[in-house]
Motif scaffolding. Sequence first.
Motif, PDB file in Angstrom:
ATOM      1  N   LEU A 145      47.543  16.134   8.952  1.00 21.73           N
ATOM      2  CA  LEU A 145      48.097  15.036   8.143  1.00 21.73           C
ATOM      3  C   LEU A 145      47.201  13.801   8.222  1.00 21.73           C
ATOM      4  CD1 LEU A 145      50.962  13.256   9.998  1.00 21.73           C
ATOM      5  CD2 LEU A 145      49.538  14.954  11.092  1.00 21.73           C
ATOM      6  N   GLY A 146      47.550  12.794   7.396  1.00 20.20           N
ATOM      7  CA  GLY A 146      46.760  11.566   7.382  1.00 20.20           C
ATOM      8  C   GLY A 146      47.451  10.440   8.114  1.00 20.20           C
ATOM      9  N   SER A 147      47.300   9.221   7.586  1.00 18.92           N
ATOM     10  CA  SER A 147      47.747   8.043   8.320  1.00 18.92           C
ATOM     11  C   SER A 147      49.252   7.875   8.338  1.00 18.92           C
ATOM     12  CB  SER A 147      47.097   6.796   7.712  1.00 18.92           C
ATOM     13  OG  SER A 147      47.511   6.647   6.370  1.00 18.92           O
ATOM     14  N   GLY A 155      50.039  17.098  -2.455  1.00 21.25           N
ATOM     15  CA  GLY A 155      49.171  16.122  -3.132  1.00 21.25           C
ATOM     16  C   GLY A 155      48.032  15.686  -2.229  1.00 21.25           C
ATOM     17  N   TYR A 156      48.353  15.418  -0.958  1.00 21.31           N
ATOM     18  CA  TYR A 156      47.346  15.000   0.029  1.00 21.31           C
ATOM     19  C   TYR A 156      46.275  16.080   0.186  1.00 21.31           C
ATOM     20  CZ  TYR A 156      45.723  14.031   4.890  1.00 21.31           C
ATOM     21  OH  TYR A 156      44.982  13.786   6.023  1.00 21.31           O
ATOM     22  N   THR A 157      46.713  17.324   0.308  1.00 18.41           N
ATOM     23  CA  THR A 157      45.777  18.422   0.574  1.00 18.41           C
ATOM     24  C   THR A 157      44.904  18.704  -0.647  1.00 18.41           C
ATOM     25  OG1 THR A 157      47.357  19.331   2.154  1.00 18.41           O
ATOM     26  CG2 THR A 157      45.661  20.842   1.329  1.00 18.41           C
ATOM     27  N   LEU A 158      45.482  18.629  -1.836  1.00 20.81           N
ATOM     28  CA  LEU A 158      44.692  18.897  -3.049  1.00 20.81           C
ATOM     29  C   LEU A 158      43.569  17.873  -3.224  1.00 20.81           C
ATOM     30  CD1 LEU A 158      47.571  19.760  -5.563  1.00 20.81           C
ATOM     31  CD2 LEU A 158      45.899  21.347  -4.611  1.00 20.81           C
ATOM     32  N   GLY A 159      43.782  16.645  -2.725  1.00 24.00           N
ATOM     33  CA  GLY A 159      42.759  15.597  -2.891  1.00 24.00           C
ATOM     34  C   GLY A 159      41.786  15.526  -1.734  1.00 24.00           C
ATOM     35  N   GLY A 160      41.846  16.444  -0.788  1.00 22.25           N
ATOM     36  CA  GLY A 160      40.975  16.436   0.393  1.00 22.25           C
ATOM     37  C   GLY A 160      41.823  16.360   1.644  1.00 22.25           C
ATOM     38  N   GLY A 161      42.237  15.137   1.998  1.00 25.24           N
ATOM     39  CA  GLY A 161      43.118  14.971   3.153  1.00 25.24           C
ATOM     40  C   GLY A 161      42.347  14.651   4.422  1.00 25.24           C
ATOM     41  N   PHE A 162      42.038  13.357   4.630  1.00 27.08           N
ATOM     42  CA  PHE A 162      41.250  12.905   5.785  1.00 27.08           C
ATOM     43  C   PHE A 162      42.189  12.179   6.740  1.00 27.08           C
ATOM     44  CE2 PHE A 162      37.128  10.307   6.926  1.00 27.08           C
ATOM     45  CZ  PHE A 162      37.307  10.621   8.267  1.00 27.08           C
TER      46      PHE A 162
HETATM   47  C1  LIG Z   1      50.393   4.569   2.577  1.00 24.51           C
HETATM   48  C2  LIG Z   1      49.382   5.636   2.226  1.00 24.51           C
HETATM   49  C3  LIG Z   1      48.630   6.238   3.231  1.00 24.51           C
HETATM   50  C4  LIG Z   1      47.691   7.233   2.914  1.00 24.51           C
HETATM   51  N1  LIG Z   1      46.922   7.791   3.911  1.00 24.51           N
HETATM   52  C5  LIG Z   1      46.000   8.732   3.597  1.00 24.51           C
HETATM   53  C6  LIG Z   1      45.148   9.302   4.592  1.00 24.51           C
HETATM   54  O1  LIG Z   1      45.209   8.936   5.762  1.00 24.51           O
HETATM   55  N2  LIG Z   1      44.252  10.244   4.214  1.00 24.51           N
HETATM   56  C7  LIG Z   1      44.146  10.683   2.921  1.00 24.51           C
HETATM   57  O2  LIG Z   1      43.349  11.577   2.653  1.00 24.51           O
HETATM   58  N3  LIG Z   1      44.937  10.160   1.961  1.00 24.51           N
HETATM   59  C8  LIG Z   1      45.837   9.199   2.264  1.00 24.51           C
HETATM   60  N4  LIG Z   1      46.596   8.633   1.284  1.00 24.51           N
HETATM   61  C9  LIG Z   1      46.393   9.057  -0.103  1.00 24.51           C
HETATM   62  C10 LIG Z   1      47.295  10.242  -0.442  1.00 24.51           C
HETATM   63  O3  LIG Z   1      46.896  11.371   0.276  1.00 24.51           O
HETATM   64  C11 LIG Z   1      47.163  10.508  -1.948  1.00 24.51           C
HETATM   65  O4  LIG Z   1      47.659   9.389  -2.627  1.00 24.51           O
HETATM   66  C12 LIG Z   1      47.902  11.766  -2.348  1.00 24.51           C
HETATM   67  O5  LIG Z   1      47.547  12.078  -3.670  1.00 24.51           O
HETATM   68  C13 LIG Z   1      49.393  11.574  -2.266  1.00 24.51           C
HETATM   69  O6  LIG Z   1      50.056  12.750  -2.616  1.00 24.51           O
HETATM   70  P1  LIG Z   1      51.625  12.677  -2.917  1.00 24.51           P
HETATM   71  O7  LIG Z   1      52.048  14.010  -3.382  1.00 24.51           O
HETATM   72  O8  LIG Z   1      52.308  12.073  -1.753  1.00 24.51           O
HETATM   73  O9  LIG Z   1      51.679  11.607  -4.096  1.00 24.51           O
HETATM   74  P2  LIG Z   1      51.970  11.797  -5.671  1.00 24.51           P
HETATM   75  O10 LIG Z   1      51.688  10.470  -6.283  1.00 24.51           O
HETATM   76  O11 LIG Z   1      53.336  12.340  -5.859  1.00 24.51           O
HETATM   77  O12 LIG Z   1      50.914  12.843  -6.131  1.00 24.51           O
HETATM   78  C14 LIG Z   1      49.564  12.451  -6.228  1.00 24.51           C
HETATM   79  C15 LIG Z   1      48.854  13.340  -7.223  1.00 24.51           C
HETATM   80  O13 LIG Z   1      48.672  14.630  -6.654  1.00 24.51           O
HETATM   81  C16 LIG Z   1      48.800  15.629  -7.655  1.00 24.51           C
HETATM   82  N5  LIG Z   1      49.881  16.529  -7.232  1.00 24.51           N
HETATM   83  C17 LIG Z   1      50.955  16.214  -6.465  1.00 24.51           C
HETATM   84  N6  LIG Z   1      51.708  17.311  -6.294  1.00 24.51           N
HETATM   85  C18 LIG Z   1      51.094  18.313  -6.967  1.00 24.51           C
HETATM   86  C19 LIG Z   1      51.391  19.690  -7.164  1.00 24.51           C
HETATM   87  N7  LIG Z   1      52.479  20.238  -6.634  1.00 24.51           N
HETATM   88  N8  LIG Z   1      50.544  20.434  -7.900  1.00 24.51           N
HETATM   89  C20 LIG Z   1      49.434  19.889  -8.446  1.00 24.51           C
HETATM   90  N9  LIG Z   1      49.105  18.589  -8.310  1.00 24.51           N
HETATM   91  C21 LIG Z   1      49.931  17.827  -7.567  1.00 24.51           C
HETATM   92  C22 LIG Z   1      49.122  14.920  -8.960  1.00 24.51           C
HETATM   93  O14 LIG Z   1      47.946  14.747  -9.698  1.00 24.51           O
HETATM   94  C23 LIG Z   1      49.632  13.575  -8.515  1.00 24.51           C
HETATM   95  O15 LIG Z   1      49.328  12.567  -9.465  1.00 24.51           O
HETATM   96  C24 LIG Z   1      47.529   7.632   1.570  1.00 24.51           C
HETATM   97  C25 LIG Z   1      48.271   7.014   0.555  1.00 24.51           C
HETATM   98  C26 LIG Z   1      49.175   6.015   0.880  1.00 24.51           C
HETATM   99  C27 LIG Z   1      49.924   5.334  -0.237  1.00 24.51           C
END
Ligand SMILES: Cc1cc2nc3c(=O)[nH]c(=O)nc-3n(C[C@H](O)[C@H](O)[C@H](O)COP(=O)(O)OP(=O)(O)OC[C@H]3O[C@@H](n4cnc5c(N)ncnc54)[C@H](O)[C@@H]3O)c2cc1C
Length: 477
Positions: A145-147, A155-162
Amino acid sequence: MTIQTTSPSPTGDSDLTVRARTSVLADLADRISGAVHGPDDAGYDAARCGFNLLSDHRPAVIAVPSNRFDVAEAVRFAAAEGLRVAIQATGHGPGPSADGALLINTSEMTDVSIDPIARTATVGAGAKWAPALEQAQRHGLAPLLGSTTDVGVVGYTLGGGFGWLGRKYGLASDAVRSFDLVTPDGNPLRVSATSHPDIFWALKGGGAGSIGVVTDVVIDLFPVTTVYAGNLLYSAEDAPEIMRRFSEWAPDQSEDLTSAVTLMNFPPLDIVPEPFRGKSFTMIRGCWSGDLDLGRSVIDEWRNWKTPEVDMWAEMPFTAADAISMDPTDPVPAMVTTEWMDELTGEAADILASRVLPSPGAMPLILFAEIRHAGGAVSRGAAASPNDRGRDGTFLLELASIVPDPQLALAVESALRLTREALAPFVTGAAYLNFLEGEEKSERSTSAFSEANRRRLAAIKAALDPENRFCHGVSLV
Ligand SMILES: Cc1cc2nc3c(=O)[nH]c(=O)nc-3n(C[C@H](O)[C@H](O)[C@H](O)COP(=O)(O)OP(=O)(O)OC[C@H]3O[C@@H](n4cnc5c(N)ncnc54)[C@H](O)[C@@H]3O)c2cc1C
């Protein structure tokens, strides 16, 4: 019947008459067991809003699926109606506005199960990290997990996840065994290294929201229980010196340590504890997941250099890892941006200190600048990943702001943009996808890919979604 997909009205309404829309919504509601909301329904606002309050989109229809069959039905419905599709789990990382689209809100799909023998977790599309971490820790295991545990796993994992175990175990996207995906034409697929390997590769850090809806992910877990973690808070005036020291100190550290230097302007709000409220600090933060005594001695190097104003490093169960970043859990109007850096030069440190930390009496427009030390497994994973550009750099910069009043949005946006522009000679120009939001997510996302990977991703996208109806996530074209 076709709902307008390209030019929604300013209110986000499609061309449908109210009567036609009612019948279309009833059709979708009949086909799924979860909820369906149109703009006139009571549940519409709750279902469209997420963590980031700046995302004020007005989808034409919102589906809140209960399971993967509902997701497939909703996606087929969107294909039949010619609707664009956006996806939202927690709303921590919104993409371009979903006005006029079908929004699939996955927040009800929160199943988490742990296999302690295989050391994996199977996690539903809407689950946050909190339950995955809590259940994994019962078996002495931890996910990447992240922070904050408040972010969504998928969503976190699809975007990398650091996260704070990044240098030791890599990005979260490196630790995926399989995805269950509903493709843009509504077909369910299990994708893994052996089944649909191209799509699997694309989803591991390249295709968030662009090539279908992930309904479940199977991720690896790692043997981490007690860590040495926290923050040293030094005065804001020490920022240039501390950043210079960090840029030399961090690259010598073991992969057991993932650390960051953070320039923080704590807002003057009641939710911020008194020693920090309204004050600015330079912080050395991070997490050591090796031998605990060794970890303490590594952080002692900072204490021996200069006694911090506040020392919060301590042994802690990894379940308490939220204490490292102290991220907000209530929804906030936030803006974020990012750059990968090969090195943290003295010039870059001076630019950050002068633009982030306020001059006396001025209101800070940037909440924090965090420079995370990457390298280690983060770099090693780059070659096999779609998001290969930048992630072999030594440091990752995140700039974040809160927009307390909509009238300040323009000022905050320019403060972030001007800071990035001033840093341009000292950064790689590659973006980290998870720290892109809104329009910037589509405008800058291709900078995360080498040219060869961008072409490969574009070909995968064209095969799966030739009409580009999944255009609210990372842009692959
Ligand atoms: C307070 C805070 C702390 C964070 N800390 C970190 C961190 O330490 N490390 C890090 O790497 N990132 C961090 N992030 C960034 C976070 O990982 C990204 O914003 C991530 O996209 C969030 O995913 P979500 O599903 O929670 O958000 P959402 O806004 O619900 O989804 C983000 C995007 O992911 C895609 N997505 C979501 N679910 C799906 C799905 N089921 N299938 C396909 N696409 C999907 C969509 O394009 C969507 O727009 C942080 C963000 C915040 C606001």
